[in-house]
Scaffold this active site. Sequence first.
Site, PDB file in Angstrom:
ATOM      1  N   TYR A  16      41.933  43.551  48.409  1.00 34.40           N
ATOM      2  CA  TYR A  16      41.766  44.114  47.128  1.00 34.40           C
ATOM      3  C   TYR A  16      41.254  45.764  47.379  1.00 34.40           C
ATOM      4  O   TYR A  16      41.898  46.570  46.924  1.00 34.40           O
ATOM      5  CB  TYR A  16      40.781  43.463  46.292  1.00 34.40           C
ATOM      6  CG  TYR A  16      40.546  44.271  44.793  1.00 34.40           C
ATOM      7  CD1 TYR A  16      41.731  44.020  43.648  1.00 34.40           C
ATOM      8  CD2 TYR A  16      39.344  44.471  44.520  1.00 34.40           C
ATOM      9  CE1 TYR A  16      41.356  44.735  42.591  1.00 34.40           C
ATOM     10  CE2 TYR A  16      38.899  44.810  43.142  1.00 34.40           C
ATOM     11  CZ  TYR A  16      40.102  45.021  42.112  1.00 34.40           C
ATOM     12  OH  TYR A  16      39.748  45.499  41.187  1.00 34.40           O
TER      13      TYR A  16
HETATM   14  N1  LIG Z   1      37.400  43.885  34.937  1.00 32.40           N
HETATM   15  C1  LIG Z   1      36.760  44.537  35.611  1.00 32.40           C
HETATM   16  O1  LIG Z   1      35.455  44.514  35.545  1.00 32.40           O
HETATM   17  C2  LIG Z   1      37.491  45.347  36.879  1.00 32.40           C
HETATM   18  C3  LIG Z   1      36.492  46.036  37.908  1.00 32.40           C
HETATM   19  C4  LIG Z   1      37.070  46.894  38.558  1.00 32.40           C
HETATM   20  C5  LIG Z   1      38.420  47.081  38.622  1.00 32.40           C
HETATM   21  N2  LIG Z   1      39.215  46.495  37.828  1.00 32.40           N
HETATM   22  C6  LIG Z   1      40.649  46.837  37.593  1.00 32.40           C
HETATM   23  O2  LIG Z   1      40.968  47.070  36.243  1.00 32.40           O
HETATM   24  C7  LIG Z   1      42.380  46.626  35.957  1.00 32.40           C
HETATM   25  C8  LIG Z   1      42.419  45.778  34.900  1.00 32.40           C
HETATM   26  O3  LIG Z   1      41.466  44.589  35.244  1.00 32.40           O
HETATM   27  P1  LIG Z   1      41.200  43.424  34.329  1.00 32.40           P
HETATM   28  O4  LIG Z   1      39.957  42.904  34.528  1.00 32.40           O
HETATM   29  O5  LIG Z   1      41.762  43.705  32.819  1.00 32.40           O
HETATM   30  O6  LIG Z   1      42.792  42.346  34.860  1.00 32.40           O
HETATM   31  P2  LIG Z   1      43.151  40.975  34.175  1.00 32.40           P
HETATM   32  O7  LIG Z   1      43.289  40.194  35.651  1.00 32.40           O
HETATM   33  O8  LIG Z   1      42.115  40.591  33.281  1.00 32.40           O
HETATM   34  O9  LIG Z   1      44.409  41.574  33.795  1.00 32.40           O
HETATM   35  C9  LIG Z   1      45.444  41.899  34.331  1.00 32.40           C
HETATM   36  C10 LIG Z   1      46.822  41.963  33.564  1.00 32.40           C
HETATM   37  O10 LIG Z   1      47.839  42.081  34.409  1.00 32.40           O
HETATM   38  C11 LIG Z   1      48.962  41.067  34.316  1.00 32.40           C
HETATM   39  N3  LIG Z   1      49.568  40.966  35.672  1.00 32.40           N
HETATM   40  C12 LIG Z   1      48.965  40.616  36.628  1.00 32.40           C
HETATM   41  N4  LIG Z   1      50.070  40.419  37.495  1.00 32.40           N
HETATM   42  C13 LIG Z   1      51.070  41.018  37.145  1.00 32.40           C
HETATM   43  C14 LIG Z   1      52.352  41.314  37.556  1.00 32.40           C
HETATM   44  N5  LIG Z   1      52.780  40.905  38.682  1.00 32.40           N
HETATM   45  N6  LIG Z   1      53.368  41.888  36.675  1.00 32.40           N
HETATM   46  C15 LIG Z   1      53.072  42.190  35.392  1.00 32.40           C
HETATM   47  N7  LIG Z   1      51.756  41.824  35.038  1.00 32.40           N
HETATM   48  C16 LIG Z   1      51.054  41.423  35.651  1.00 32.40           C
HETATM   49  C17 LIG Z   1      48.134  39.773  33.895  1.00 32.40           C
HETATM   50  O11 LIG Z   1      48.934  39.081  33.247  1.00 32.40           O
HETATM   51  C18 LIG Z   1      47.011  40.329  32.906  1.00 32.40           C
HETATM   52  O12 LIG Z   1      47.359  40.474  31.605  1.00 32.40           O
HETATM   53  C19 LIG Z   1      42.796  46.111  37.503  1.00 32.40           C
HETATM   54  O13 LIG Z   1      43.649  47.178  38.194  1.00 32.40           O
HETATM   55  C20 LIG Z   1      41.460  45.632  38.038  1.00 32.40           C
HETATM   56  O14 LIG Z   1      41.712  45.629  39.334  1.00 32.40           O
HETATM   57  C21 LIG Z   1      38.625  45.601  36.624  1.00 32.40           C
END
Ligand SMILES: NC(=O)c1ccc[n+]([C@@H]2O[C@H](COP(=O)([O-])OP(=O)(O)OC[C@H]3O[C@@H](n4cnc5c(N)ncnc54)[C@H](O)[C@@H]3O)[C@@H](O)[C@H]2O)c1
Length: 247
Positions: free
Chosen positions: A150
């Site tokens: 990641y």
């Molecule tokens: N939530 C956090 O605190 C956090 C922290 C650091 C970074 N991030 C980053 O922020 C972004 C959003 O995070 P999140 O927590 O909302 O993620 P999440 O996993 O809750 O949501 C991700 C969404 O992407 C969709 N998805 C996954 N694989 C896919 C694919 N192959 N094709 C199409 N859609 C796909 C999923 O169905 C989901 O709706 C990501 O890039 C994550 O790495 C989040």
Amino acid sequence: MKLQGKTAIVTGGAGGIGRAITTVFVQQGADVLFVDIDRERGESLEQELGSHARFLRIDISEQTSAAVIRDAALSAFGSIDILVNNAHASRQAAFVETTSEMFDLSFNTGFYPTVHLMQACYEQLRASKGSVVNFASGSGLEGMPRQTSYAAAKEAIRGVSRVAANEWAPDGIRVNVVCPFAATEGVSAWQAQHPEQAAQAVAKVPLRRIGNPETDIAPVVAFLASEEARYITGQTVMADGGMIQLH
Ligand SMILES: NC(=O)c1ccc[n+]([C@@H]2O[C@H](COP(=O)([O-])OP(=O)(O)OC[C@H]3O[C@@H](n4cnc5c(N)ncnc54)[C@H](O)[C@@H]3O)[C@@H](O)[C@H]2O)c1
């Protein structure tokens, strides 16, 4: 309304932070094509948001998806002003146990779709003097244990975002990165399963709470995508309650 008359693509727009971005962008006046692998959640959000949101069910790890997404946005709304590369899937493992399959998952859902969509939408973004917002993570910046695949993909996204910001600045296209910390379904489930770990994580946040996707993260993305941020490019913006402070 910050995004009145703008058209946007949001990946992973049916769940978590992406769902909040799709919702807030529509509230701010944008037309949004949001894509996700989760059909059920995508269709229900499309119904909820009405005619300014269009859902496309697609797996962004498929190589041909970038052109399909661009064409769907153009046929729905006629232009592309904003591209938000938010979706990313990954698995955690100790460094020595991280496999090529884990790197493939992380790069094929995070890094490559980000690059391919930016390339596919370049002409439209040039025409609109548009804005790209990509997603990275404090896990990459800090080298958090068990996040090898990641962290690698996230720091690669930051690297190419800076290159594109510099290359595309003469075209009037801005490229920025957001690193969020927010209570999505996944983070909330982790909080419920590992309350002590979660309490330790919150204790490290100067603002002492985990962010809310709709009120703490999506408005930052809307700002970066809007004309108000017209003098900001190539930056990583930490929307994490002050946990990581860049120098
Ligand atoms: N939530 C956090 O605190 C956090 C922290 C650091 C970074 N991030 C980053 O922020 C972004 C959003 O995070 P999140 O927590 O909302 O993620 P999440 O996993 O809750 O949501 C991700 C969404 O992407 C969709 N998805 C996954 N694989 C896919 C694919 N192959 N094709 C199409 N859609 C796909 C999923 O169905 C989901 O709706 C990501 O890039 C994550 O790495 C989040």
